[in-house]
Each structure stands twice: as C-alpha cells, then as structure tokens.
Write a protein that holds these residues in place. Structure first.
Motif, PDB file in Angstrom:
ATOM      1  N   LEU A   1      51.687  38.909  36.609  1.00  0.00           N
ATOM      2  CA  LEU A   1      50.867  40.118  36.500  1.00  0.00           C
ATOM      3  C   LEU A   1      49.650  40.038  37.428  1.00  0.00           C
ATOM      4  CD1 LEU A   1      51.829  42.316  34.636  1.00  0.00           C
ATOM      5  CD2 LEU A   1      50.065  41.698  33.017  1.00  0.00           C
TER       6      LEU A   1
ATOM      7  N   LEU B   1      47.321  50.279  34.086  1.00  0.00           N
ATOM      8  CA  LEU B   1      47.682  48.946  34.595  1.00  0.00           C
ATOM      9  C   LEU B   1      49.193  48.711  34.427  1.00  0.00           C
ATOM     10  CD1 LEU B   1      44.662  46.879  33.199  1.00  0.00           C
ATOM     11  CD2 LEU B   1      45.004  47.663  35.553  1.00  0.00           C
ATOM     12  N   ALA B   2      49.729  49.208  33.307  1.00  0.00           N
ATOM     13  CA  ALA B   2      51.175  49.040  33.074  1.00  0.00           C
ATOM     14  C   ALA B   2      51.967  49.805  34.135  1.00  0.00           C
ATOM     15  CB  ALA B   2      51.540  49.537  31.674  1.00  0.00           C
ATOM     16  N   LYS B   3      51.442  50.953  34.552  1.00  0.00           N
ATOM     17  CA  LYS B   3      52.141  51.739  35.582  1.00  0.00           C
ATOM     18  C   LYS B   3      52.142  50.967  36.909  1.00  0.00           C
ATOM     19  CE  LYS B   3      53.091  56.267  37.311  1.00  0.00           C
ATOM     20  NZ  LYS B   3      52.834  57.716  37.367  1.00  0.00           N
TER      21      LYS B   3
ATOM     22  N   TYR C   1      52.154  47.775  37.275  1.00  0.00           N
ATOM     23  CA  TYR C   1      53.158  46.706  37.118  1.00  0.00           C
ATOM     24  C   TYR C   1      54.564  47.295  37.184  1.00  0.00           C
ATOM     25  CZ  TYR C   1      55.958  43.116  34.808  1.00  0.00           C
ATOM     26  OH  TYR C   1      56.947  42.206  34.493  1.00  0.00           O
ATOM     27  N   TYR C   2      54.735  48.465  36.556  1.00  0.00           N
ATOM     28  CA  TYR C   2      56.059  49.132  36.515  1.00  0.00           C
ATOM     29  C   TYR C   2      56.500  49.506  37.932  1.00  0.00           C
ATOM     30  CZ  TYR C   2      59.293  53.054  35.995  1.00  0.00           C
ATOM     31  OH  TYR C   2      60.375  53.899  36.122  1.00  0.00           O
TER      32      TYR C   2
END
Lengths: 105, 105
Positions: A47, A83-85, A87-88
């Motif tokens: 990450l 933040l998840a986007k 990483y996605y």
C-alpha cells in the motif's frame, strides 16, 4: 482475506481509536492528527508503494470538508474511500481519466 | 484490530471477489448480485444485530446510483460507508437526526 463485516468493524474501530471522546460530544479526529494517523496506519509495503506522501497529503487536505479543524466519521470515510480508490486503480489498472496508474517504485 | 491498510486492501479485495472481469471493461457487480453479496459478507452476530434485512435492502437500493444495473467501485464504497455509519451510530449512540440507535435484538 477478511470479509466485509471485518472491513466495517475495523473501519469504525480505527476511527474511534484516534477520535477523542470529550464527554458527550460527537467523536472527532483533530485535523492536525490526521496525517500522523494515516502515516501510522498505512504500513504495508504494497500500500505504501501506491499511497505515498503526496496521496496522504492530498487525502488530508480534502478530509475536513466543513473546515472546522476536526474530522467527523463521515469525512473520515470519504478519505478512506479516496485512498481505497487509489489502491483499486493501481491494482486493476483501471480508473477514470483522473486516476493514473502509479508505477510501482 | 486490523489497521487502516488492511481495511483498504480488504475493501478492494471483497469488491474484486464479486465483480466480474469481462475482459478489459471496468469490474462491476451486477445489481442483482448485491443483496446476496451483503448477506454473504455480513456474518458477525454483532453486525447482523445492527445491519438487518431492512438496512441491507436500503443499502442495496441506493447502491446503483447511475441506475445502469451494475455497481462500480465508487458506488460500492458509498454503500459500505453507509453500512459502517449505521454500525458507528449504534456503537457510539451518536448520529445525526436521521441516525436512530437500534435496540440490540
């Protein structure tokens, strides 16, 4: 891989870990503590290669949407989603125009 | 309790587990599969007591915001955030006017 119920309970758990509980008022994270929280919480090499200092800086800026110097649970969730986007997009190589795939350093 | 990096990687991981990958197009979850996903993923008694069939029904309805019969990553994150807020309100007893604390059955 953990299921969605662990994602939900940990999402709330991490927020409450950092949000002060000044008796009766809604738990909030101080805007000044946000960057430190993200740096402490985002540790995995996978990450960290994608969510770098710039991403953390940008996420920190947009977090306090109502500019009251504090971050409530809703603002915190928006930041985690952002933040998840990142990483996605990196993991799937797919994102909208804005989302650019980051070369793994 | 897992840290934010596990929350982020698992949030993406669960989406990709259910989102079909029809060669090149953006991964999406079929709207009809959403309810089944939430029922399969929300297993812990603590969460099931708070996120009941009505909450899942409501979350399923709001998920497909652009009404294309499919759920993209952003719509999925909005739904998870909505469920997390239900759990948060119940856990802290604090929410905005709309958020009502659910008696644990």
């Amino acid at each position: 891989m953990a299921g969605l119920d662990e994602v939900i309970t940990n999402l709330v758990g991490v927020f409450l870990k950092y949000a002060g509980d000044d008796g009766g008022k809604k738990p909030k994270i101080k805007q000044d503590d946000v960057k430190g929280m993200l740096e402490q919480e985002i540790l995995s090499p996978e990450l960290k290669a994608v969510i770098d200092a710039d991403e953390i800086e940008e996420a920190t800026k947009v977090m306090d949407k109502n500019d009251d110097g504090e971050v409530n649970f809703h603002e915190y969730c928006r930041c985690v989603t952002k933040l998840a986007k990142t990483y996605y997009i990196n993991k799937t190589g797919r994102g909208d125009k804005k989302g650019k795939k980051k070369e793994q350093k």
